[in-house]
Write a protein that holds these residues in place. Sequence first.
Motif, short mmCIF file in Angstrom:
data_model
loop_
_atom_site.label_atom_id
_atom_site.label_comp_id
_atom_site.label_asym_id
_atom_site.label_seq_id
_atom_site.Cartn_x
_atom_site.Cartn_y
_atom_site.Cartn_z
N TYR A 163 26.25 -4.60 -52.76
CA TYR A 163 26.62 -3.31 -52.18
C TYR A 163 26.00 -3.14 -50.79
CZ TYR A 163 28.11 -1.95 -56.89
OH TYR A 163 28.75 -1.89 -58.11
N PHE A 164 26.68 -2.34 -49.96
CA PHE A 164 26.22 -2.10 -48.59
C PHE A 164 26.26 -0.61 -48.29
CE2 PHE A 164 27.72 -6.38 -48.73
CZ PHE A 164 26.98 -7.09 -47.79
N LEU A 165 25.24 -0.15 -47.56
CA LEU A 165 25.19 1.21 -47.07
C LEU A 165 24.76 1.18 -45.60
CD1 LEU A 165 23.36 2.79 -50.11
CD2 LEU A 165 25.47 3.74 -49.17
N PHE A 166 25.56 1.77 -44.74
CA PHE A 166 25.23 1.90 -43.31
C PHE A 166 25.17 3.38 -42.97
CE2 PHE A 166 26.50 -2.49 -43.24
CZ PHE A 166 25.91 -3.06 -42.11
N ASP A 167 24.06 3.80 -42.34
CA ASP A 167 23.94 5.19 -41.93
C ASP A 167 24.41 5.35 -40.48
OD1 ASP A 167 23.25 7.89 -42.36
OD2 ASP A 167 21.35 7.61 -41.30
N ASN A 168 24.63 6.60 -40.08
CA ASN A 168 25.03 6.96 -38.71
C ASN A 168 26.42 6.47 -38.34
OD1 ASN A 168 21.73 6.26 -38.25
ND2 ASN A 168 22.45 8.28 -37.62
N MET A 169 27.31 6.42 -39.29
CA MET A 169 28.65 5.90 -39.01
C MET A 169 29.59 6.94 -38.41
SD MET A 169 28.44 2.76 -39.42
CE MET A 169 30.17 2.34 -39.23
N LEU A 170 29.13 8.18 -38.27
CA LEU A 170 29.87 9.18 -37.49
C LEU A 170 29.23 9.36 -36.12
CD1 LEU A 170 30.74 11.82 -40.23
CD2 LEU A 170 32.22 10.07 -39.22
N TYR A 202 36.29 1.05 -49.08
CA TYR A 202 35.01 1.63 -48.70
C TYR A 202 35.07 3.14 -48.86
CZ TYR A 202 37.50 2.55 -44.31
OH TYR A 202 38.41 2.95 -43.37
N THR A 203 33.89 3.78 -48.88
CA THR A 203 33.80 5.23 -48.98
C THR A 203 32.89 5.74 -47.89
OG1 THR A 203 34.09 5.20 -51.38
CG2 THR A 203 33.15 7.20 -50.43
N LEU A 204 33.35 6.74 -47.13
CA LEU A 204 32.52 7.41 -46.15
C LEU A 204 32.05 8.73 -46.74
CD1 LEU A 204 31.34 7.72 -43.27
CD2 LEU A 204 33.46 8.92 -42.67
N TYR A 205 30.74 8.88 -46.87
CA TYR A 205 30.16 10.14 -47.30
C TYR A 205 29.81 10.95 -46.05
CZ TYR A 205 29.69 8.05 -51.94
OH TYR A 205 29.95 7.46 -53.16
N PRO A 206 30.47 12.07 -45.82
CA PRO A 206 30.23 12.85 -44.60
C PRO A 206 28.99 13.74 -44.74
CG PRO A 206 32.00 13.85 -45.84
CD PRO A 206 31.62 12.61 -46.60
N VAL A 207 27.87 13.11 -45.05
CA VAL A 207 26.58 13.81 -45.11
C VAL A 207 25.73 13.32 -43.95
CG1 VAL A 207 26.59 14.18 -47.60
CG2 VAL A 207 25.63 12.06 -46.67
N GLY A 208 24.83 14.17 -43.47
CA GLY A 208 23.99 13.76 -42.35
C GLY A 208 24.85 13.32 -41.18
N GLN A 215 31.41 -2.55 -51.03
CA GLN A 215 30.94 -3.66 -51.86
C GLN A 215 31.65 -4.94 -51.48
OE1 GLN A 215 31.85 -3.21 -56.06
NE2 GLN A 215 30.17 -4.55 -56.69
N LYS A 216 30.92 -6.04 -51.52
CA LYS A 216 31.53 -7.35 -51.30
C LYS A 216 32.30 -7.74 -52.56
CE LYS A 216 30.45 -12.01 -49.65
NZ LYS A 216 29.37 -12.88 -49.10
N ASP A 217 33.49 -8.25 -52.37
CA ASP A 217 34.33 -8.59 -53.52
C ASP A 217 33.63 -9.55 -54.46
OD1 ASP A 217 36.39 -7.01 -52.63
OD2 ASP A 217 37.46 -8.62 -51.64
N LYS A 218 33.83 -9.33 -55.74
CA LYS A 218 33.31 -10.26 -56.74
C LYS A 218 34.26 -11.44 -56.88
CE LYS A 218 31.19 -6.54 -59.44
NZ LYS A 218 31.14 -5.86 -60.74
N LYS A 219 33.72 -12.61 -57.07
CA LYS A 219 34.57 -13.80 -57.18
C LYS A 219 34.57 -14.30 -58.62
CE LYS A 219 33.87 -15.26 -52.40
NZ LYS A 219 33.39 -16.31 -51.50
#
Length: 219
Positions: A163-170, A202-208, A215-219
């Motif tokens: 799984y991946f989470l990146f902040d400040n995407m807005l 992907y999902t963008l959470y519009p918080v902060g 998530q990287k695809d499962k193989k």
Amino acid sequence: MKPRPSIYIPELESYIDSSLVYKPNPVFAEMETYAKEKNIPIVSAATGAVLSHLVSLVRPKEILELGTGLGYSTLWMAVGSPETRFVTVDRHKEQADLMDVYAKKMGILEQIHVKRVTDSVLDYLAKESEEWVSSDLFFVDCDKITYPEIFSILWEKAKPGAYFLFDNMLWHGRVLAPDPKKPSDLAVMALWHEVKSQVSGYTLYPVGDGLLFFQKDKK
């Protein structure tokens, strides 16, 4: 923290963080006050709560956090998933060391599993791939100009299902009209391009300032 443009109408974000977000420990509010006084960037309280909730659902065994700050986001995630092991990387040791002080005040210092690394994020990724490649979740909240390169490295080497989470995407609303003269604006837009072209969902959470989850695809 330095004043920054908010993605919300005036005063709403501060009201959310001060009055609507449930904080499981009063020390979080103390950390927020210190960060504001010392101009140290941290995620919003609402973002911290979402991070905590997400890791409580995913229950990752290992998290790599790129950008420690005060350890504010680390502690939110550790509260959400106490059994998770963390490696958190930041160049500023004295600042990151404060996380232990706050964890002790919370009464959880002996229960959490956190390894702090003092290094540049990109140098760490290049030198220590054997340590981080098996991570189940990556949380990225460091220098924005490094975001595209970080994505490229992690996306290639991370295990399937990570799984991946990146902040400040807005990016304080500047995604609406990025300034081509600002490297940080261009970097955030470049990451959006990579995610849209390579990630299946992907999902963008519009918080902060915008929290991106995928998530990287499962193989």
